[in-house]
Design a protein around this motif. Sequence first.
Motif, PDB file in Angstrom:
ATOM      1  N   VAL A   7       0.847  -1.202   0.000  1.00 48.29           N
ATOM      2  CA  VAL A   7       0.000   0.000   0.000  1.00 48.29           C
ATOM      3  C   VAL A   7       0.883   1.251   0.000  1.00 48.29           C
ATOM      4  N   ALA A  10       2.256   1.852  -3.456  1.00 46.92           N
ATOM      5  CA  ALA A  10       1.238   2.445  -4.340  1.00 46.92           C
ATOM      6  C   ALA A  10       1.087   3.939  -4.042  1.00 46.92           C
ATOM      7  N   ARG A  13       4.164   5.810  -5.416  1.00 50.65           N
ATOM      8  CA  ARG A  13       4.102   5.888  -6.886  1.00 50.65           C
ATOM      9  C   ARG A  13       3.084   6.933  -7.328  1.00 50.65           C
ATOM     10  N   ASP A  14       1.952   6.956  -6.625  1.00 49.77           N
ATOM     11  CA  ASP A  14       0.893   7.894  -6.991  1.00 49.77           C
ATOM     12  C   ASP A  14       1.337   9.334  -6.724  1.00 49.77           C
ATOM     13  N   ARG A  17       4.068  11.237  -8.722  1.00 53.71           N
ATOM     14  CA  ARG A  17       3.680  11.758 -10.035  1.00 53.71           C
ATOM     15  C   ARG A  17       2.689  12.912  -9.908  1.00 53.71           C
ATOM     16  N   SER A  18       2.366  13.301  -8.676  1.00 52.97           N
ATOM     17  CA  SER A  18       1.389  14.369  -8.463  1.00 52.97           C
ATOM     18  C   SER A  18       2.035  15.726  -8.727  1.00 52.97           C
ATOM     19  N   ARG A  19       1.391  16.525  -9.566  1.00 52.74           N
ATOM     20  CA  ARG A  19       1.989  17.834  -9.875  1.00 52.74           C
ATOM     21  C   ARG A  19       1.976  18.752  -8.652  1.00 52.74           C
ATOM     22  N   PHE A  75     -10.712   4.372  -2.804  1.00 56.49           N
ATOM     23  CA  PHE A  75      -9.569   3.454  -2.861  1.00 56.49           C
ATOM     24  C   PHE A  75      -9.379   2.776  -1.505  1.00 56.49           C
TER      25      PHE A  75
END
Lengths: 263, 236
Positions: A7, A10, A13-14, A17-19, A75
């Motif tokens: 978890v 994840a 990784r999420d 990539r968040s601006r 989620f």
Amino acid sequence: MSTVSLVLRAGIRDLARSRWLLAYAAGFWAVTEALFLFGGTGPQVVLSLLNAMLLVVPLVALVFGTAHVHASREFTELLLAQPLSRRAVFLGLYLGLALPMTGAFLAGIGLPLLLHGAAADAPRLALALLAVAGALLTLAFAAVAMVIAHGVDDRLRAMARAIGVWFALTIAYDGAIIAAVSAFGDWPLERPMLVAMLGNPVDLARVLVLTALDATALLGYTGALFRRLLGTALGPAVALVALTAWAAVPVLLARRRFLRRDF
Amino acid sequence: MMTLDGIRKAYGARTVLDSVSLSLAPGRVVALVGPNGSGKTTLIKLLLGLARPDAGRLLLDGVPCDAEGAYRARIGYAPQAPRYPEHLAVGEVVAMLRALRPGAAVDESLIDDFGLRGEWATPVGTLSGGWRQKVAIACAFLFLPDLLILDEPTAGLDPIASGLLKSHLRAARAAGRTILISSHILVELEELADDVAFLCAGRLRFAGPVDALLRETGTRRLEPAVAALLRGLRIA
């Protein structure tokens, strides 16, 4: 691989990539670069960064954290619909939120400092404490954000509460201290003020970093009191322990709320 | 067989489910129907352990479902409005779910049939609602669950995907799996449902075969039958 690490991975990784998180790191990078460009020396840069950090880190951790927890609700439900323990899911989600934010902060201030060789000018201890204090503030306020988001289902109300906590601890707190000192100046206020200071992680972070710099004038009322009562060696140690507790206790509160709540 | 026994659930002063007892038999498709706010979503959340009942028991094959949730290894769930971490790719979501259940048997046929391989590297946040629904449904089928719980599964699906889903549901039923579908699209439920569970104001007003409901209401179709039940309750 364990549930927590899956978890967490994840989450990293999420958010990597968040601006928004990239902008957060870039913002600290830009501020640090600007401080060097406009002629600051090492200690001045540390002091200016400290002021920026004390305002921005709690605000971003609270607001971004609360919004993220709300946006991740479906989620979270999907994870809890798997044969996984709530404890493991909570820990994975918390670390998946707090660690990327901590990493963004450390990258934002750390890389420019390394590039400009500030470590040669600035007291290395102060730099290290700045990084530690920022990391602990992020961990603490990310947990507070989880406490808020898992306690208030309405997104707008949760955001309002997050901003209220930020305002209370970073702005209203100082005003309350000054008002208390003015109103009760004849009373022995040392111990109550010391306790009040332990109850505010922002003040603890400020004192922790300032004690490593020769900036006694900037300590303020509670900081000076802290130094006078606990000394220059014990004071920072107590501040560090209290700040670490501040990073741990909200996690336990958030965990308790997460384990007990209905989704 | 999953059994709800005297389930009661309240949020504050509002009772959402009251004395609900229902058995979901293997090899049957159960349509969970009822007006908005009747307690359908809460019932699904109780089955999944996302919410806890104030009273009553949840049994799987006669054994009380444990609080740690190991029983959920036998359940597949597709929510009404699936949302995943928006920067994760479809393939990463599926890989994570597979890693969370190491050693479990998997069936990726719906992933292939829905064409999800073509979106494998696409961030979930950029997918349309229909594609996210396909991801959720494919994940629900992934681990060959004994009990499939689908909340409004065809909402947002195109006719081809909807048809594919129905054929997979028929195959799952033929394999002896239990399927619980909550939906307001009764025409679609009618094609699949063997049983109906009708909730209204938190109470289970009817539970039984579709044929029995049609006989009881004197109708030939599911939609007017449910409407007749609802009208009867309002008159009462």
